[in-house]
Design an enzyme around this catalytic site. Structure first.
Site, PDB file in Angstrom:
ATOM      1  CB  SER A 593     -19.915 -38.843  59.652  1.00  0.00           C
ATOM      2  OG  SER A 593     -20.672 -40.017  59.626  1.00  0.00           O
ATOM      3  CG  ASP A 668     -19.003 -43.724  66.177  1.00  0.00           C
ATOM      4  OD1 ASP A 668     -20.171 -44.094  65.967  1.00  0.00           O
ATOM      5  OD2 ASP A 668     -18.425 -42.873  65.474  1.00  0.00           O
ATOM      6  CG  HIS A 700     -21.124 -40.825  64.524  1.00  0.00           C
ATOM      7  ND1 HIS A 700     -19.968 -41.275  63.945  1.00  0.00           N
ATOM      8  CD2 HIS A 700     -21.811 -40.190  63.534  1.00  0.00           C
ATOM      9  CE1 HIS A 700     -19.950 -40.934  62.665  1.00  0.00           C
ATOM     10  NE2 HIS A 700     -21.057 -40.279  62.396  1.00  0.00           N
TER      11      HIS A 700
END
Length: 728
Positions: A593, A668, A700
Site C-alpha cells: 500500500s 481492490d 486490497h
C-alpha cells in the site's frame, strides 16, 4: 488511512529441517495459524461496573453464548443468552446492548460491503421476556437501539427506517435514497475509508430525535472494476469514488423528529465544500454536537446545535498549518463542558473546555503523545488514557485528575499496554505484549494500579516457539538526515560478524503510522524470522512523516508525500550498507500500500543503493487516490501539481536499474489496480524489464483460499533470486 499496511492473519507450515536442534519456520506453517495468539472476544463492561460480558462459542455444539463474569473473581456468574435457547436462530457471532442493557442486538448473518461496512441479518433479544424480534427480513445496515430500548433505527438501500419494538410498526424516515445518488445516514465510500465510520446517524438521550448526514453523490465520478468470477462473462462493480481534486459528495445535516415524523436541515445555508466527519448528541437531549471541516482539513469547527431553540454556537475552532486529525476523543461531562484532544502544542494532548468553548485547562503536557483516550470517571474526577511517555515505541496506561494533577502510571511492564475499563472505572483489563512476550490479559485496580488477577496468557505459544529458530528483534535508533529514527533488526540466529549478509528492508512510512513498536509478533514477523534463518538481515525503520514523535516530525511531509520518507530510507540503506557485515550490493526493500509506493520510489530514486524492491498494491500516482486522504496531505492536484508528480513512481520509471516485482489485486476498491496497470504501461514504454503478479478479484488485502500462501511464496522466491545468489 486506508493506505495502511493490511493486518493479515497469515498461516504457514513447517518442514522437518533441524537447525541447532530447532525447527526452522517455513511459509506453510506460519499460514496454518499455529502461532496465532488467543484473545478475549467481544468484551462489554456492564453498567453496574462489577461485571463484564464475553461472547463464547462452543465448537462442538455450535452454540453461541453471552456470558457474564465478575470482575473481582473473574468467575462466570451466569449465561445471559444462549443460541440453544432461541428457536428462531441457529447462532450469532456478535452482539451489542441497548443503553439501558435491557435488550441485545444479535448478529446472525453478515455480508461485507467495503472495509468497515456490512449488510446483515439482526435480531433484538429482550432479556427480561427472553423473546426475539427480527429487525428486518432484508439485510440491513447499522441497526441501533434507541437509548430507552423501545425502537431500533437502521439503514436499508440508502434510506433510514425506525422500527417500534412494541407494536412492530416500521416508519421509513427517508424516501429519496438511491444507489450512486443519495445516501441517508450511512457514509459514502470515502467517508467510511478515511474518517473511519459507517453509521452517520445518532439517537438523542430522550429517544425522540435522530440526527443524520445526507450524502448527495450525484456529481461524484464513478469508478468501475471488472469482477471475473467463474461465469462465461465478467460483471462490473460500479461505485462512486472521488479521486484527488474531483467532486465530493455534497453533505447536509438533517434532524428527524420521531414524534411528529418531521425532518429539517440544520446545515442549510452553510457555504463551501466541507466535511462532517463526526456527529454526537451531548447529555442534553436537545443539544447536538457536530464537527465541520474544510476541504483542506486544516480548519475544524465544533458546533453545538440547540434543536429546541433552533440556535447554534461554534464552541471550538482549530486551525493547523498542515492538517487536523479527526478522532473520536470527545466526551461531554454532566455540565456539558467537554474533554478534547489536540496537537496544537506540537504533541497530542488532552484539553478541558467549558460548554461555551472556553479553555479551562490543558490536562496533559510534555514531549510525548496521548495515543488513546479511555474516558472520564466523574466520581473520581479522573481521566484515563494511553501514551508514549515511556518511549515512542512503548505504550502505557495512565490516570490523571481533570485539573492535570496526580498523574499515575497504572501499568508496570515495558511494551504495549492497552486497557478496557469497567463502566464505573473501578477496574480495567490490560492487554500487554512486547517483542518477547505474546499477549497476556490482566485485571488491574484502576485507583491503585495494582494487579488484581491474571486472566489469560499465551504461555503455550511461548513454549511452542522454543522449538523453533527465533532471533531477537533488536531495537535501536539510527541517525539519518539529522533525525534519530526508530529501527528494529532481525539477524540470523547464527549471526557471524565476520560474514556479510544481504539486507532486506521493510517499511510502511505513511503519515502518522508506526511499524517500529515494542509489541508481539505480527504475522509478517514470522516471515522475517524465516528469512533471517535463511541468511538475510531484516530491518525496519520509521522515517520522517511517521507518528508518535510530535507533529513537526509527522507533518514535515506535507505537500511532498514520498520525498523525505524516501530520502530517509535511501540514506539509512547507505549507512547500513557500510557496515562490515552487510553486503551493500545486495540491499532490497518491500512494502504494501503506502509501503509499496515507498518501495517503488526507493528503488527508482535510490537506484544506486537498492538491488531490488517488491511493491504490493502500491499507489503509483497520488492523482489516482481519494480526495480525503490525499488532499489532507497534498491539497489538490490543481493547487500542488509538482508535489503530486515529482514524487510519484510512475514519473520515475526511466531510473529503474534493479529488480522490481509489482503485485496487485484486480478487486481492490481502495488502491485501484489502475495504479499498477498505468505503472506497467510506463515501464513498458521506458523499455524496462520487471516482474508482476495480478490476483483476480482480490481486494486490497489480497487474501482468500490459497491466495496469501501463493503471494508469500512468490515474494520469497523473488527475494532468493535477487538477493540470495551468494547465500550458502
Amino acid at each position: 488511512m486506508s493506505l495502511r499496511h493490511v493486518a493479515a492473519v497469515f498461516a504457514f507450515l513447517m518442514t522437518s529441517l533441524v537447525f541447532c536442534q530447532e525447527k526452522q519456520l517455513t511459509l506453510q506453517e506460519i499460514w496454518s495459524g499455529e502461532f496465532r495468539t488467543e484473545g478475549m472476544q467481544a468484551l462489554h463492561s456492564m453498567a453496574n461496573g462489577n461485571q463484564y460480558s464475553v461472547l463464547n462459542f462452543d465448537r462442538q455444539s455450535r452454540t453461541s453464548t453471552i456470558d457474564i463474569y465478575d470482575y473481582k473473581t473473574l468467575k462466570k456468574v451466569k449465561t445471559l443468552v444462549s443460541s440453544a435457547d432461541i428457536s428462531e436462530i441457529r447462532g450469532f457471532y456478535d452482539y451489542s446492548f441497548s443503553a439501558d442493557e435491557s435488550k441485545l442486538i444479535l448478529t446472525t448473518k453478515s455480508e461485507p460491503v467495503f472495509r468497515r461496512s456490512t449488510l446483515g441479518e439482526y435480531y433484538i433479544y429482550d432479556i427480561a421476556s427472553k423473546t426475539v424480534t427480527k429487525v428486518s427480513d432484508n439485510l440491513v445496515q447499522e441497526p441501533t437501539l434507541s437509548p430507552d430500548g423501545t425502537k431500533v433505527a437502521y439503514g436499508f438501500e440508502n434510506n433510514l427506517y425506525v422500527k417500534n419494538l412494541t407494536s412492530g410498526k416500521v416508519d421509513q424516515i427517508t424516501t429519496d435514497g438511491e444507489k450512486n445518488k443519495i445516501i441517508n445516514g450511512i457514509t459514502d465510500w470515502v467517508y467510511e475509508e478515511e474518517f473511519a465510520f459507517v453509521r452517520a446517524f445518532d439517537w438523542n438521550a430522550d429517544s425522540n430525535q435522530i440526527a443524520y448526514i445526507k450524502f448527495d453523490e450525484s456529481e461524484v465520478p464513478e469508478f468501475s472494476m471488472d469482477v471475473y468470477g467463474s461465469e462465461l462473462y465478467q460483471t462490473q462493480h460500479v461505485f462512486k469514488y472521488p479521486k484527488a481534486g474531483e467532486a465530493n459528495s455534497k453533505v447536509s445535516l438533517q434532524l428527524y423528529n420521531v414524534d411528529d415524523k418531521s425532518t429539517i436541515e440544520l446545515s442549510e445555508g452553510k457555504p463551501g465544500d466541507f466535511y462532517i466527519p463526526r456527529l454526537q448528541w451531548t447529555n442534553d437531549p436537545n443539544i447536538l454536537s457536530v464537527q465541520f471541516m474544510n476541504r483542506h482539513q486544516n480548519e475544524l469547527d465544533l458546533i453545538l446545535f440547540d434543536t429546541k431553540e433552533k440556535t447554534m454556537i461554534n464552541v471550538l475552532a482549530e486551525i493547523d498549518k498542515a492538517y487536523i486529525d479527526v478522532t473520536f476523543n470527545l466526551t461531554f461531562l454532566k455540565d456539558n463542558s467537554f474533554i478534547w484532544t489536540s496537537e496544537k502544542d506540537g504533541f497530542n494532548h488532552i484539553y478541558h473546555y467549558s460548554k461555551e468553548g472556553n479553555l479551562i485547562n490543558q490536562v496533559t503536557k510534555g514531549n510525548w503523545e496521548v495515543t488513546n483516550y479511555y474516558g472520564f470517571n466523574e466520581k473520581a474526577n479522573t481521566i484515563y488514557y494511553q501514551s508514549t511517555e515511556n518511549g515512542s515505541i512503548n505504550r502505557d496506561v495512565y490516570s490523571i485528575q481533570l485539573n492535570g494533577k496526580n498523574k499515575k502510571r497504572l501499568t508496570q511492564k515495558n511494551g504495549t499496554n492497552s486497557a478496557s475499563f469497567s463502566a464505573d472505572f473501578t477496574y480495567f483489563i490490560n492487554t500487554f505484549s512486547s517483542a518477547t512476550t505474546p499477549q497476556e490479559y490482566t485485571l488491574y485496580d484502576s485507583k491503585s494500579g495494582k494487579i488484581v488477577k491474571q486472566i489469560k496468557d499465551n504461555n503455550a505459544l511461548t513454549t511452542k516457539l522454543e522449538d523453533y529458530v527465533m532471533s531477537e528483534k533488536e531495537f535501536s535508533t539510527i541517525t539519518v538526515n539529522g533525525n534519530d529514527l526508530n529501527m528494529w533488526t532481525i539477524k540470523p540466529k547464527d549471526f557471524d560478524a565476520n560474514k556479510t549478509y544481504p539486507l532486506f528492508m521493510y517499511q510502511y512510512s505513511g503519515p502518522g503510522s508506526q511499524q517500529v513498536a515494542n509489541r508481539w509478533n505480527s504475522t509478517n514477523d514470522y516471515w522475517y524470522q524465516m528469512l533471517a534463518q535463511e541468511g538475510y538481515i531484516v530491518v525496519c525503520i520509521d522515517g520522517r512523516g511517521t507518528g508518535y514523535k510530535g507533529s513537526d516530525f509527522k507533518k514535515v511531509t506535507q505537500n511532498e508525500l514520498g520525498k523525505y520518507e524516501v530520502e530517509d530510507q535511501i540514506e539509512a540503506a547507505k549507512q547500513l550498507g557500510k557496515l562490515d557485515h552487510i553486503d551493500e550490493s545486495r540491499i532490497g526493500i518491500w512494502g504494501w500500500s503506502y509501503g509499496g509506493f515507498m518501495s517503488s520510489n526507493a528503488l527508482l530514486k535510490g537506484n544506486d543503493v537498492f538491488k531490488m524492491a517488491i511493491a504490493v498494491a502500491p499507489v503509483t500516482s497520488w492523482r489516482f487516490y481519494d480526495t480525503i486522504y490525499t488532499e489532507r496531505y497534498m491539497t489538490t492536484p490543481q493547487e500542488n501539481p509538482s508535489g503530486y508528480d515529482e514524487n510519484s513512481p510512475i514519473n520515475h520509471v526511466d531510473k529503474l536499474k534493479g529488480d522490481y516485482l509489482l503485485i496487485h489485486g484486480t478487486g481492490d476498491d481502495n488502491v485501484h489496480v489502475q495504479n499498477t496497470m498505468l505503472m506497467v504501461e510506463a515501464l513498458i514504454q521506458a523499455d524496462k524489464q520487471f516482474e508482476w503478479m495480478i490476483y483476480p478479484d482480490k481486494n486490497h488485502g489480497i487474501y482468500g483460499g490459497n491466495t496469501r500462501l501463493h503471494l508469500y511464496k512468490k515474494m520469497t522466491n523473488f527475494i532468493h533470486k535477487t538477493l540470495g545468489d551468494k547465500l550458502n
